[in-house]
Design a protein around this motif. Structure first.
Motif, short mmCIF file in Angstrom:
data_model
loop_
_atom_site.label_atom_id
_atom_site.label_comp_id
_atom_site.label_asym_id
_atom_site.label_seq_id
_atom_site.Cartn_x
_atom_site.Cartn_y
_atom_site.Cartn_z
N VAL A 559 0.99 -1.18 0.15
CA VAL A 559 -0.08 -0.01 -0.06
C VAL A 559 0.87 1.39 -0.01
N GLY A 560 0.11 2.32 -0.42
CA GLY A 560 1.00 3.66 -0.37
C GLY A 560 1.01 4.15 1.26
N MET A 561 1.89 4.71 1.69
CA MET A 561 2.04 5.61 2.90
C MET A 561 2.09 6.97 2.76
N PRO A 562 1.47 7.79 3.29
CA PRO A 562 1.59 9.32 2.92
C PRO A 562 2.96 9.58 3.25
N HIS A 563 3.71 10.36 2.46
CA HIS A 563 4.91 10.64 2.83
C HIS A 563 5.30 12.29 2.27
#
Ligand code: 6R9
Length: 659
Positions: A559-563
């Protein structure tokens, strides 16, 4: 890494498996040239093409006047308007006089080995008529909704066909759903009758089902009657005046009693099936009579190349669209023999599927990648205990099949020679949309290959312009097809905004995909699963596939993790093979591995080892929940569809340790 493993992970886009020429003569679609010609014809003259298919495949009480009326603005689609038919008639009655009367329609294998039942077309017809008469006596008439919450037993197929006989749309709720999920679905469809069972038999256990129904019915004013099949033999509470036993009711019906089929309009509702969207409550996907059945029969015939002598087995649960279209309606409309299995692949041992293949000499076998990966994990010895030589065709559905699983399936189940049809479609599409044709299409592991004849699948950018080869985009269908959903039950606005607002004049699937240089489709997963890392679009499926290609990995979800800087960064959940140490070295190895497989841009920043991943009961990883975990949010939304909610608690703990 073993040499074999090395070779497998290098194959990727590269390797092509050519069709078996010796099988082409007998196939419905014999070559790529055949396919191209049929596709072109269907694109140039859709009405001529589908009108012909509808007449070839179904029996009509009266002919349709018009093949298609399409209005994308409303939106409204009518197929075969003016035509009259009945699904039960097509799946049963007509086979009584076309030479298939004594042919096995349904071969049922119960969870206990000794529980087997076989229904010939004649026998199934009898039971369906009797049960339709039961429903009639309960006051069910054309247009009334009937909810089904049942295990994988023949009574489920009988109830479906009885509903269609009367023109009463069914709404099946998978028996693994909770009482809350059942209640909201019954409430939305306003069903008059609920059909359920005392229990579900699963992995050697008797799991009571009726208490869930009772709980749901506390808050379902529309339901007047509840019919209960005895399966587990466990004690149940019966509510006076509301509940009755299936066997009491059906035994009161004459065994020779007929029940005439309602003459239904092609566009009369056939069933509602709820499916979860990315937001809000589940959507009641509505399918109608003539178009749906034409499309189910058409795709069953072409994709599975079904012939009269075949024994065909789809392992899905009838509670999902795959079971509707490819256990019941498609195969029975064609007069095929369909196997229905009550149990699970791993009980009592991880060779149960292969035992059943051998027992019934199954020719065509259709399952899901999650099953293949689970069985891969158990080791290939389990595939060797039985004779699988009856098989001639394998299928896959539900999610992208990673090349490693494809190759394992091909080698161990397909003996290195059988075609695998990787079938892309959705509850909303009614039937398979993108798939290889088994004896025509050269196969590339991991690609669903090409759209079926008549399916105008395209990959486009957000502005609707065509995507270039190897550029990810939105998968849309820009011509109507007979199996398309006709509405979201009770919510036309949602029908419009979800499927027809994004790309004018086209159906929006919500999936991302890319073409390769040969025009093959590679499905990248739900578009909301696409990660944008520093402006680069990455398909979660691609990274997962790379991780799973590692010899120590069983399953992975990305999944994408906010960065702050990159927008998103990659976070991977990984399940390792039994006995492998989940230590820092392993993290390092996997990062190097992905870097090597796809490139630095795809390297996960975080790798969390997990014993299990949150999955729906149909085996789909719930990435929504995984995303919430990496966002540090405690609100996971509707988790009623999770197979094992405790997995989430473990993952939250693991995430805290990592980030
Ligand atoms: C039939 C079914 C639909 C979603 C669909 C897509 C995924 C299904 C796939 C696949 C890649 C395949 N999906 N088959 N992705 N390759 N062969 O599963 O219907 O439960 O509605 O799910 O499943 O993301 O949009 P449904």
């Amino acid at each position: 890494m073993s040499d074999e493993k090395k070779i497998e992970s290098m194959q990727k886009d590269g390797q092509v498996f050519q069709p078996d020429e010796s099988m082409q003569g007998q196939a419905w679609i014999k070559s790529m040239a055949d396919y191209e010609a049929e596709h072109e014809r269907a694109m140039n003259d859709p009405e001529g093409y589908w009108g012909e298919r509808a007449k070839d495949l179904l029996s009509w009480f009266s002919d349709f006047d018009k093949v298609l009326e399409a209005d994308y603005d409303k939106p409204e689609f009518k197929w075969f308007a003016g035509g009259k038919t009945n699904v039960s008639y097509n799946c049963l009655d007509r086979h009584l006089t076309n030479g298939r009367r004594n042919k096995a329609a349904l071969i049922w294998q119960g969870e206990p080995e000794e529980d087997t039942r076989v229904y010939s077309y004649q026998m199934l017809h009898t039971e369906v008529c009797r049960f339709a008469n039961v429903l009639k006596k309960k006051g069910v008439k054309r247009g009334d909704r009937v909810a089904l919450y049942m295990p994988m037993i023949p009574e489920l197929a009988i109830a479906m066909l009885a509903c269609t006989r009367l023109g009463a749309p069914h709404s099946i709720v998978f028996a693994g759903f909770s009482s809350i999920a059942l209640q909201s679905r019954i409430e939305d469809s306003e069903a008059r009758v609920l059909i359920t069972a005392d229990a579900v038999l699963r992995a050697g256990k008797t799991i009571p089902l009726k208490p869930n129904a009772d709980e749901a019915l506390k808050d379902c004013p529309s339901v007047e009657q509840c019919i209960v099949v005895k399966r587990g033999g466990n004690d149940v509470d019966m509510v006076e005046g509301r509940d009755c036993w299936w066997h009491d009711e059906i035994n009161a019906e004459d065994i020779t009693s007929d029940c005439p089929c309602e003459e239904m309009d092609a566009e009369d509702p056939l069933f509602i099936l709820y499916t979860s969207g990315s937001t809000g409550k589940p959507k009641g996907v509505l399918h109608t009579t003539g178009g749906y059945l034409t499309y189910a029969a058409h795709t069953t015939q072409y994709v599975f190349d079904v012939k009269d002598d075949d024994v065909y087995w789809c392992t899905a649960d009838v509670g999902w669209i795959t079971g509707h279209s490819y256990i019941v309606y498609g195969p029975l409309a064609l007069g095929a023999t369909s196997v229905m299995f009550e149990g699970v692949p791993s009980f009592p041992k991880p060779d149960r599927y292969w035992q059943i293949v051998d027992k019934f000499k199954v020719n065509i076998f259709y399952t899901a990648p999650t099953v293949i990966r689970a069985l891969m994990r158990e080791g290939e010895e389990w595939t060797k205990h039985y004779d699988l030589s009856s098989l001639r065709l394998l299928g896959s559905v539900g999610e992208p099949i990673n090349p490693e699983a494809w190759l394992w399936y091909h080698k161990n189940i397909g003996g290195g020679r059988l075609p695998i049809v990787d079938t892309w479609w959705q509850t909303e599409t009614g039937g398979i949309m993108i798939s290889a044709l088994p004896y025509a299409t050269p196969l590339k592991p991991g690609s669903a290959t090409r759209p079926l004849p008549g399916i105008a699948a395209k990959i486009v950018r957000r502005d609707g312009s065509p995507a270039d080869p190897n550029e990810g985009g939105h998968l849309i269908i820009d011509k109507p097809w007979p199996g398309m959903l006709r509405n979201v039950w009770g919510d036309s606005e949602r029908y419009k905004t979800t499927y027809f607002a994004g790309f004018p004049g086209a159906y929006e699937s919500g999936d991302g995909a890319r073409y390769d240089d040969d025009g093959y489709f590679w499905i990248m997963g739900r578009l909301d699963d696409v990660i944008n890392v520093s402006g680069h679009r990455m398909g979660t499926a691609e990274i997962e596939s790379a991780l799973v290609a590692h010899e120590d990995v069983t399953e992975a979800a990305v999944v994408g993790m906010p960065h702050e800087v990159k927008g998103e960064t990659i976070y991977a959940y990984v399940t390792l093979k039994a006995g492998v140490e989940p230590d820092d070295d392993m993290v390092k190895n996997l990062k190097i591995w992905v870097r090597k497989e796809i490139g630095p841009i795809a390297t996960p920043e975080f790798i969390q080892f997990a014993d299990g991943l949150p999955k729906t009961r149909s085996g789909k990883i719930m990435r929504r929940v995984l995303r919430k975990i990496v966002e540090g949010s405690g609100d996971f939304g509707d988790t009623s569809t999770l197979a094992d909610p405790s997995v989430v608690t473990d993952l939250v703990e693991g995430n805290k340790d990592l980030v």
